[in-house]
Design a protein around this motif. Structure first.
Motif, PDB file in Angstrom:
ATOM      1  N   SER A   1       1.001  -1.390   0.005  1.00  0.00           N
ATOM      2  CA  SER A   1      -0.123  -0.141  -0.533  1.00  0.00           C
ATOM      3  C   SER A   1       1.174   0.767   0.041  1.00  0.00           C
ATOM      4  N   LEU A   2       0.312   2.578  -0.032  1.00  0.00           N
ATOM      5  CA  LEU A   2       0.681   3.606  -0.125  1.00  0.00           C
ATOM      6  C   LEU A   2       1.358   3.752   0.791  1.00  0.00           C
ATOM      7  N   GLU A   3       0.638   3.488   1.817  1.00  0.00           N
ATOM      8  CA  GLU A   3       1.079   3.710   3.463  1.00  0.00           C
ATOM      9  C   GLU A   3       2.457   2.781   3.825  1.00  0.00           C
ATOM     10  N   ALA A   4       2.374   2.109   3.478  1.00  0.00           N
ATOM     11  CA  ALA A   4       3.503   1.110   3.959  1.00  0.00           C
ATOM     12  C   ALA A   4       4.999   1.202   3.201  1.00  0.00           C
ATOM     13  N   TYR A   5       4.610   2.201   1.564  1.00  0.00           N
ATOM     14  CA  TYR A   5       5.529   2.301   1.080  1.00  0.00           C
ATOM     15  C   TYR A   5       6.688   3.852   1.814  1.00  0.00           C
ATOM     16  N   CYS A   6       5.377   4.576   2.093  1.00  0.00           N
ATOM     17  CA  CYS A   6       5.991   5.417   2.424  1.00  0.00           C
ATOM     18  C   CYS A   6       6.438   5.121   4.560  1.00  0.00           C
ATOM     19  N   GLN A   7       5.785   4.678   5.166  1.00  0.00           N
ATOM     20  CA  GLN A   7       6.364   4.181   6.625  1.00  0.00           C
ATOM     21  C   GLN A   7       7.490   3.938   6.352  1.00  0.00           C
ATOM     22  N   ARG A   8       8.278   2.764   4.735  1.00  0.00           N
ATOM     23  CA  ARG A   8       9.362   1.842   5.160  1.00  0.00           C
ATOM     24  C   ARG A   8      10.567   2.552   4.788  1.00  0.00           C
ATOM     25  N   LEU A   9      10.160   4.183   3.257  1.00  0.00           N
ATOM     26  CA  LEU A   9      10.942   4.621   3.255  1.00  0.00           C
ATOM     27  C   LEU A   9      11.707   5.249   4.846  1.00  0.00           C
TER      28      LEU A   9
ATOM     29  N   LEU B   1      12.342  13.530  -2.598  1.00  0.00           N
ATOM     30  CA  LEU B   1      12.834  13.500  -3.580  1.00  0.00           C
ATOM     31  C   LEU B   1      12.521  12.114  -3.454  1.00  0.00           C
ATOM     32  N   GLN B   2      13.103  10.739  -2.788  1.00  0.00           N
ATOM     33  CA  GLN B   2      13.244   9.403  -3.133  1.00  0.00           C
ATOM     34  C   GLN B   2      11.786   8.775  -3.080  1.00  0.00           C
ATOM     35  N   LEU B   3      11.043   9.555  -2.179  1.00  0.00           N
ATOM     36  CA  LEU B   3       9.030   9.169  -2.232  1.00  0.00           C
ATOM     37  C   LEU B   3       8.629   9.597  -3.848  1.00  0.00           C
ATOM     38  N   VAL B   4       8.702  10.674  -4.915  1.00  0.00           N
ATOM     39  CA  VAL B   4       8.405  11.023  -5.299  1.00  0.00           C
ATOM     40  C   VAL B   4       9.446  10.131  -6.340  1.00  0.00           C
ATOM     41  N   ARG B   5      10.432   9.549  -6.427  1.00  0.00           N
ATOM     42  CA  ARG B   5      10.860   8.790  -7.304  1.00  0.00           C
ATOM     43  C   ARG B   5      10.876   7.480  -7.957  1.00  0.00           C
ATOM     44  N   GLY B   6       9.904   6.843  -6.721  1.00  0.00           N
ATOM     45  CA  GLY B   6       9.353   5.037  -6.357  1.00  0.00           C
ATOM     46  C   GLY B   6       8.398   5.366  -6.192  1.00  0.00           C
TER      47      GLY B   6
END
Length: 315
Positions: A139-147, A168-173
């Motif tokens: 999910s998007l929440e899991a992606y943000c939390q892992r970063l 920037l890395q958040l947008v890149r992925g």
């Protein structure tokens, strides 16, 4: 008379450390994955400062055994050591648990577990941080939390990640459906919390749009109206006049045939041509076009002057 108040001993105040009942509700359990080492240290320092036991884990020397406060200091140190053991995962507890140790010794051992081999740990974390994609996360929440967790772990091994690089890395992925929002984030470079909130709002908007465009929702908005086909008043008139039972299929063929031919063309049509004569069972080009116009399947047509035999069972 002597002063009686001078002979009465003053009541001793109880140390605040004895009031703590459930440490897990105040400091999260350290496992190195969901809770990083840096987050655990910040929470533990805050808790230790509030209960006045920070000097048990910051390297302050313990009093000597001849000191009258040595026994009370050791009791408080044992409670702080229980806090440390109670906020470790099972795997870390096995590596740290030892008899006859102090809270500072256990604290130092945990620090060595997470901060030793900084170069190798930093290379592994940096590789995962740079190659993490949204499509690989549930999910998007899991992606943000892992970063954010990888950023904290890189800070632990002295490879700090500032907020701009994290955004920037958040947008890149991100995947392709977030191109518009990601482009706006790259231009404005908001804070980490603002960028995550913008992506969550965009995901909610796309979900609402997809829900409204489903076939079930469109059927509710625009229901299909079924209309009955109109009947021709002249349909099967010849069959009723002759006393025969109407045949809808035969009447359609005959009416389409009569429309396609005229009285002027009958007399001018040669009878010896097998493709256009009255004995031909193939429709002409005009009859074929009229049959297609009336949504009739192509078929062999009866002769022009052919009449069906009388029904042996009249009504």
């Amino acid at each position: 008379m002597g002063d009686k108040s001078a002979s009465v001993p003053k009541p001793t105040t109880l140390h605040p450390v004895y009031m703590v009942t459930d440490i897990q509700k105040k400091v999260r359990v350290l496992d190195g994955t969901k809770v990083s080492y840096s987050s655990w240290v910040k929470l533990f320092h805050l808790h230790a400062r509030g209960y006045k036991v920070l000097h048990h884990i910051d390297g302050t020397r313990a009093p000597s055994k001849n000191d009258p406060e040595y026994d009370s200091w050791m009791e408080i140190d044992a409670i702080v050591l229980q806090w440390i053991y109670g906020t470790l995962s099972d795997d870390l507890l096995v590596r740290v648990l030892e008899p006859d140790t102090t809270a500072f010794e256990a604290w130092t051992k945990i620090n060595n577990i997470f901060l030793n081999n900084k170069g190798a740990r930093a290379a592994t974390l940096e590789h995962e941080f740079n190659n993490l994609k949204l499509v690989a996360m549930p999910s998007l929440e899991a992606y943000c939390q892992r970063l954010k967790e990888l950023s904290d772990q890189l800070n632990d091994v002295e490879c700090p990640v500032n907020e701009k690089r994290l955004v920037l890395q958040l947008v890149r992925g991100l995947s392709i459906e977030f191109d518009t929002t990601g482009s706006f984030i790259n231009q404005s470079l908001p804070t980490w919390e603002t960028a995550c909130s913008m992506l969550q709002l965009e995901q909610q908007r796309q979900s609402a749009r997809d829900l409204n465009s489903t076939p079930e929702a469109m059927a509710v908005v625009t229901p299909v109206r079924h209309q009955k086909p109109r009947r021709d008043p002249n349909h099967n008139r010849g069959a009723r006049q002759s006393g025969r039972k109407p045949n809808n299929h035969r009447g359609q063929n005959q009416s389409s045939f009569n429309v396609g031919s005229s009285s002027s063309n009958r007399g001018n049509r040669p009878h010896n041509n097998p493709t256009t004569g009255p004995s031909s069972r193939h429709p002409t080009h005009q009859q074929w076009a009229m049959a297609q116009f009336n949504h009739m399947p192509p078929q062999y047509w009866p002769p022009q002057f052919w009449t069906p035999p009388p029904c042996p069972y009249p009504n």
